[in-house]
Design a protein around this motif. Structure first.
Motif, PDB file in Angstrom:
ATOM      1  N   PRO A   1       0.838  -1.199   0.000  1.00  0.00           N
ATOM      2  CA  PRO A   1       0.000   0.000   0.000  1.00  0.00           C
ATOM      3  C   PRO A   1       0.873   1.250   0.000  1.00  0.00           C
ATOM      4  O   PRO A   1       1.841   1.323   0.752  1.00  0.00           O
ATOM      5  N   PHE A   2       0.570   2.195  -0.868  1.00  0.00           N
ATOM      6  CA  PHE A   2       1.318   3.452  -0.918  1.00  0.00           C
ATOM      7  C   PHE A   2       0.371   4.560  -1.334  1.00  0.00           C
ATOM      8  O   PHE A   2      -0.214   4.497  -2.416  1.00  0.00           O
ATOM      9  N   ALA A   3       0.242   5.562  -0.477  1.00  0.00           N
ATOM     10  CA  ALA A   3      -0.566   6.750  -0.783  1.00  0.00           C
ATOM     11  C   ALA A   3      -1.965   6.371  -1.265  1.00  0.00           C
ATOM     12  O   ALA A   3      -2.506   6.995  -2.177  1.00  0.00           O
ATOM     13  N   GLY A   4      -2.531   5.327  -0.657  1.00  0.00           N
ATOM     14  CA  GLY A   4      -3.900   4.952  -0.984  1.00  0.00           C
ATOM     15  C   GLY A   4      -4.020   4.023  -2.183  1.00  0.00           C
ATOM     16  O   GLY A   4      -5.126   3.717  -2.619  1.00  0.00           O
ATOM     17  N   TYR A   5      -2.886   3.590  -2.725  1.00  0.00           N
ATOM     18  CA  TYR A   5      -2.889   2.701  -3.892  1.00  0.00           C
ATOM     19  C   TYR A   5      -2.132   1.418  -3.592  1.00  0.00           C
ATOM     20  O   TYR A   5      -1.225   1.393  -2.755  1.00  0.00           O
ATOM     21  N   GLU A   6      -2.499   0.366  -4.295  1.00  0.00           N
ATOM     22  CA  GLU A   6      -1.708  -0.858  -4.276  1.00  0.00           C
ATOM     23  C   GLU A   6      -0.657  -0.729  -5.371  1.00  0.00           C
ATOM     24  O   GLU A   6      -0.983  -0.764  -6.563  1.00  0.00           O
ATOM     25  N   MET A   7       0.604  -0.594  -4.961  1.00  0.00           N
ATOM     26  CA  MET A   7       1.674  -0.292  -5.915  1.00  0.00           C
ATOM     27  C   MET A   7       2.819  -1.297  -5.799  1.00  0.00           C
ATOM     28  O   MET A   7       3.068  -1.835  -4.724  1.00  0.00           O
ATOM     29  N   PRO A   8       3.558  -1.523  -6.885  1.00  0.00           N
ATOM     30  CA  PRO A   8       4.706  -2.423  -6.809  1.00  0.00           C
ATOM     31  C   PRO A   8       5.901  -1.731  -6.159  1.00  0.00           C
ATOM     32  O   PRO A   8       6.342  -0.680  -6.629  1.00  0.00           O
ATOM     33  N   VAL A   9       6.416  -2.300  -5.065  1.00  0.00           N
ATOM     34  CA  VAL A   9       7.606  -1.712  -4.428  1.00  0.00           C
ATOM     35  C   VAL A   9       8.866  -2.228  -5.099  1.00  0.00           C
ATOM     36  O   VAL A   9       9.883  -1.536  -5.133  1.00  0.00           O
ATOM     37  N   GLN A  10       8.789  -3.456  -5.656  1.00  0.00           N
ATOM     38  CA  GLN A  10       9.945  -3.980  -6.370  1.00  0.00           C
ATOM     39  C   GLN A  10       9.515  -5.158  -7.240  1.00  0.00           C
ATOM     40  O   GLN A  10       8.457  -5.747  -7.031  1.00  0.00           O
ATOM     41  N   TYR A  11      10.347  -5.475  -8.210  1.00  0.00           N
ATOM     42  CA  TYR A  11      10.160  -6.668  -9.043  1.00  0.00           C
ATOM     43  C   TYR A  11      11.305  -7.633  -8.744  1.00  0.00           C
ATOM     44  O   TYR A  11      11.200  -8.482  -7.890  1.00  0.00           O
ATOM     45  N   GLU A  12      12.468  -7.441  -9.396  1.00  0.00           N
ATOM     46  CA  GLU A  12      13.576  -8.368  -9.132  1.00  0.00           C
ATOM     47  C   GLU A  12      14.364  -7.977  -7.887  1.00  0.00           C
ATOM     48  O   GLU A  12      15.046  -8.812  -7.297  1.00  0.00           O
ATOM     49  N   GLY A  13      14.285  -6.739  -7.457  1.00  0.00           N
ATOM     50  CA  GLY A  13      15.028  -6.286  -6.278  1.00  0.00           C
ATOM     51  C   GLY A  13      15.425  -4.833  -6.439  1.00  0.00           C
ATOM     52  O   GLY A  13      15.734  -4.385  -7.544  1.00  0.00           O
ATOM     53  N   ILE A  14      15.425  -4.102  -5.331  1.00  0.00           N
ATOM     54  CA  ILE A  14      15.629  -2.657  -5.404  1.00  0.00           C
ATOM     55  C   ILE A  14      17.014  -2.306  -5.953  1.00  0.00           C
ATOM     56  O   ILE A  14      17.157  -1.434  -6.816  1.00  0.00           O
ATOM     57  N   LEU A  15      18.052  -2.998  -5.479  1.00  0.00           N
ATOM     58  CA  LEU A  15      19.414  -2.684  -5.948  1.00  0.00           C
ATOM     59  C   LEU A  15      19.541  -2.901  -7.448  1.00  0.00           C
ATOM     60  O   LEU A  15      20.063  -2.048  -8.168  1.00  0.00           O
TER      61      LEU A  15
END
Lengths: 122, 386
Positions: B27-41
């Motif tokens: 959850p981000f700012a009221g939305y379901e959002m992708p935080v990462q796919y393969e990895g942040i780095l």
């Protein structure tokens, strides 16, 4: 003998010394690990107290002592190569070795099959 | 691990695609959002070296529509310290919606359409978490004849990175001719899109506004390019922090002014002199007399990141400020932070301590950005005459 906690830590026991770390499931949830703070050698840990911190790119997570006892060694590799926890959480990415003060604490922990079932239920 | 609630969360038009791509949804700012796919780095580094595709459809797309440019620009100037009367056709300007105390309600991008037939329109991109506040502030402060519009049926994508132009121009050749902070309407594989050369990573790149029902086609076309991978919000945050860019709600909010936030570039010369924006007297006073604190970059020594909320002290342990964004900079290869410090410590080189888990960690105030910005500056048409 290896045991697991619901906080996703593993404890491998040889004699009265336990090697502890976080599980592969935990590292996968945390993502890229960029910093690990370990307890000082010689510190006396009480089960459940904060023993260290794992920082991913995104956030910091406390690590709680899975067992009570004295820290006899920490994994110095993690100071310069914290990403080892991502690549080998249950092997070279171990955190510390603890001289157990109460082996009965292990009785309440999960074995490998129970932990796998626990993770599958999440 | 904290449990997350999905109550009342909204989804962007690309939600199904995020799931298909294996995005980890938060959850981000009221939305379901992708935080990462393969990895942040990996995603961060890919964007710095190639091109990353971001779904930023949670951001608010808004418009002001008046009878002519002068009227609409004046309406926006009454709410912000930017020069919009002087904004050229097809140009974009970063600005701040201010309270009557001169503090920041939101930061936003404003575009004047290139097409003279659209005279009297200004397009705004606002933060997802501030839509309600922005809408209330703007809609209730417009003169007769200027209308506030919300474009809820549009998606917004960002393609960022040094190879963004190569991948994007194969589908939208016109975009390659845009300079940094300019915009146009263009054809993307037969789809009309509003494209701007701008972003939030410090890299060259584009932001693409597209009708919601066509967003997935645009996203899939870009993802099929060899330079492009999907990037989540995690890397978006580490990229913008390295670029020294503010995140609303952390680095700026309704307790900070543009002068304290070191956003003087958003206070145009004419407006500084003329005033006429909310809180102008306060902001002008701070420009002339300084402020007690200022936003700065901070480089911790060692490897431990200092997160949002970390106390900053002088070397004697006296509190002098607070970290507002902090983490690990993958391109920097170590921890980085920004925060507010007492002005006496705001000069680069000042030695400070960051109190992390009760222990003082030495750190230095540094100039930002942490990673050199690589925006695309269009060559001057006739360099000899300039």
């Amino acid at each position: 003998m290896i045991r697991f906690t619901e906080d996703h830590e593993w404890v491998r026991v040889e004699g009265d010394v336990a090697t502890v770390g976080i599980t592969d499931y935990a590292q996968g949830q945390l993502g890229d690990i960029v910093f690990v703070e370990l307890p000082a050698v010689g510190r006396s840990l009480k089960k459940g107290e904060e023993a260290g911190v794992v920082e991913s790119v995104k956030a910091a997570s406390e690590v709680y002592a899975p067992v009570s006892g004295e820290v006899v060694e920490v994994n110095a590799t993690l100071e310069t190569a914290p990403e080892t926890v991502n690549s080998a959480a249950e092997g070279d990415g171990w955190f510390a070795r603890v001289k157990l003060s109460d082996t009965s604490e292990l009785d309440a922990m999960m074995d490998e099959a129970a932990y796998k079932a626990f993770v599958d239920s999440l | 691990m904290a449990s997350t609630s999905s109550d009342n969360l909204q989804r962007t038009p690309l939600f199904a695609l995020h799931q298909e791509l294996g995005g980890r949804i938060v959850p981000f700012a009221g939305y379901e959002m992708p935080v990462q796919y393969e990895g942040i780095l990996a995603e961060h580094n890919w964007t710095r070296e190639n091109a990353g595709l971001f779904d930023v459809s949670h951001m608010g797309q808004r418009g002001l529509v008046g009878p002519d440019h002068e009227t609409t620009a004046a309406a926006l100037e009454a709410l912000t310290p930017g020069d919009f009367k002087g904004l050229g056709l097809g140009r974009i300007r970063y600005t701040l919606l201010l309270t009557d105390a001169g503090t920041i309600i939101d930061d936003l991008m404003v575009t004047r359409p290139l097409d003279p037939a659209e005279a009297g329109r200004l397009f705004l991109i606002v933060n997802a978490a501030r839509k309600a506040e922005d809408d209330a502030r703007i809609a209730s402060n417009l003169p007769a004849g200027v209308v506030y519009e919300k474009y809820e049926d549009r998606a917004l994508l960002a393609l960022q990175g040094p190879k963004a132009v190569d991948a994007f121009a194969r589908h939208c050749p016109a975009a390659a001719g845009l300079g940094f902070m300019t915009a146009t309407v263009a054809d993307f594989d037969g789809i009309p899109v509003c494209v701007s050369r701008s972003g939030y990573t410090g890299e060259d790149g584009f932001e693409i506004s597209v009708p919601a029902e066509l967003a997935e086609r645009v996203a899939r076309a870009l993802l099929a390019e060899p330079e492009v991978r999907p990037i989540g919000l995690g890397a978006r945050d580490s990229l913008r922090l390295e670029a020294g860019l503010c995140l609303y709600g952390h680095d700026i909010d309704e307790t900070t002014t543009p002068v304290e936030a070191d956003l003087g570039f958003a206070l145009s010369k004419r407006r500084r002199e003329e005033g006429g924006f909310p809180g102008a007297a306060i902001v002008q006073g701070q420009l002339a007399g300084g402020t007690a604190r200022r936003r700065v970059g901070i480089k911790p020594e060692g490897r431990a990141p200092a997160r949002d909320g970390t106390a900053i002290t002088d070397k004697a342990g006296n509190p002098i400020g607070t970290v507002t964004s902090g983490g690990f900079g993958p391109t920097v290869g170590g921890p980085i932070a920004m925060g507010y410090v007492a002005t006496a410590f705001a000069e680069p080189g000042s030695a400070v301590d960051l109190v992390v888990r009760g222990k003082p960690l030495p750190a230095t105030v540094v100039a930002m950005p942490f990673v050199t910005q690589r925006y695309y500056r269009k060559p001057k048409a006739s360099a000899a005459s300039s």
